[in-house]
Scaffold this motif. Sequence first.
Motif, short mmCIF file in Angstrom:
data_model
loop_
_atom_site.label_atom_id
_atom_site.label_comp_id
_atom_site.label_asym_id
_atom_site.label_seq_id
_atom_site.Cartn_x
_atom_site.Cartn_y
_atom_site.Cartn_z
N LEU A 6 0.78 -1.23 0.00
CA LEU A 6 0.00 0.00 0.00
C LEU A 6 0.81 1.27 0.00
CD1 LEU A 6 -2.93 -0.93 2.36
CD2 LEU A 6 -2.94 -0.79 -0.11
N GLY A 7 1.95 1.32 0.63
CA GLY A 7 2.69 2.58 0.68
C GLY A 7 3.94 2.49 1.51
N ASP A 8 4.45 3.65 1.89
CA ASP A 8 5.69 3.70 2.66
C ASP A 8 5.43 4.25 4.04
OD1 ASP A 8 5.43 6.46 2.41
OD2 ASP A 8 6.69 6.52 0.63
N GLU A 9 6.50 4.53 4.79
CA GLU A 9 6.35 5.00 6.17
C GLU A 9 5.72 6.39 6.27
OE1 GLU A 9 10.39 6.09 4.64
OE2 GLU A 9 9.39 4.18 4.82
N ASP A 10 5.64 7.15 5.19
CA ASP A 10 5.01 8.47 5.20
C ASP A 10 3.52 8.41 4.88
OD1 ASP A 10 7.42 9.71 5.83
OD2 ASP A 10 7.98 9.89 3.73
N THR A 11 3.00 7.22 4.66
CA THR A 11 1.59 7.06 4.32
C THR A 11 0.78 6.87 5.60
OG1 THR A 11 2.20 6.04 2.22
CG2 THR A 11 -0.05 5.70 2.97
N GLU A 12 -0.37 7.51 5.65
CA GLU A 12 -1.30 7.39 6.77
C GLU A 12 -2.52 6.63 6.28
OE1 GLU A 12 -3.08 11.06 8.40
OE2 GLU A 12 -1.51 10.90 9.91
N TYR A 13 -3.00 5.70 7.08
CA TYR A 13 -4.14 4.86 6.71
C TYR A 13 -5.30 5.18 7.63
CZ TYR A 13 -0.27 2.68 4.42
OH TYR A 13 0.83 2.47 3.65
N GLU A 14 -6.44 5.47 7.04
CA GLU A 14 -7.61 5.87 7.83
C GLU A 14 -8.79 4.96 7.55
OE1 GLU A 14 -8.68 10.14 8.46
OE2 GLU A 14 -10.39 9.55 7.22
N VAL A 15 -9.41 4.49 8.61
CA VAL A 15 -10.64 3.72 8.51
C VAL A 15 -11.74 4.60 9.10
CG1 VAL A 15 -11.83 1.61 9.20
CG2 VAL A 15 -9.37 1.55 8.75
N THR A 16 -12.81 4.77 8.35
CA THR A 16 -13.92 5.63 8.75
C THR A 16 -15.20 4.82 8.81
OG1 THR A 16 -12.87 7.49 7.63
CG2 THR A 16 -15.18 7.74 8.19
N LEU A 17 -15.92 4.96 9.91
CA LEU A 17 -17.19 4.27 10.11
C LEU A 17 -18.28 5.32 10.31
CD1 LEU A 17 -18.94 1.75 10.89
CD2 LEU A 17 -18.17 2.12 13.23
N ARG A 18 -19.34 5.20 9.51
CA ARG A 18 -20.51 6.06 9.65
C ARG A 18 -21.73 5.14 9.75
NH1 ARG A 18 -18.94 11.26 8.07
NH2 ARG A 18 -17.06 11.29 6.81
N PHE A 19 -22.62 5.45 10.68
CA PHE A 19 -23.81 4.62 10.84
C PHE A 19 -24.93 5.00 9.89
CE2 PHE A 19 -21.51 4.02 14.80
CZ PHE A 19 -21.48 2.63 14.84
N ARG A 20 -24.71 6.08 9.13
CA ARG A 20 -25.61 6.46 8.04
C ARG A 20 -24.77 7.28 7.05
NH1 ARG A 20 -27.08 10.04 12.20
NH2 ARG A 20 -26.89 12.20 11.58
N PRO A 21 -25.11 7.22 5.77
CA PRO A 21 -24.35 8.00 4.79
C PRO A 21 -24.30 9.48 5.19
CG PRO A 21 -25.86 6.51 3.69
CD PRO A 21 -26.19 6.45 5.17
#
Length: 82
Positions: A6-21
Motif C-alpha cells: 500500500l505505501g511507505d512510512e510516510d503514508t497514513e491509513y484511515e478507517v472511517t465508520l458512519r452509521f448512516r451516509p
Amino acid sequence: MNSTDLGDEDTEYEVTLRFRPDGPAVLGIRSKPETAETVFMEWLGLYGQAGTVLTFTATSNGETRPVKGWTYEGGLRVTGAA
C-alpha cells in the motif's frame, strides 16, 4: 491486493465508520496498512448493518486514495492499492 504493497512510512491509513451516509464519523488512523486492514475487518464484523458506511483510505504526499469500502447494500469494494 496485498496490504504490504500500500505505501511507505510516510503514508497514513484511515478507517472511517458512519452509521448512516454522510453522518458523523468514527475515525481510526494508523501508520501501518496491516493494522488499518485489521480495524476495517473488525469494524465490519461488529457494525456491518443496513445504513453503515465503512471506508479505508491511504494518504501520502497530501493525496488521499480509496483502498476499500463497504455498505450493506453494495457489499465490499476493493478500489485499489494506495
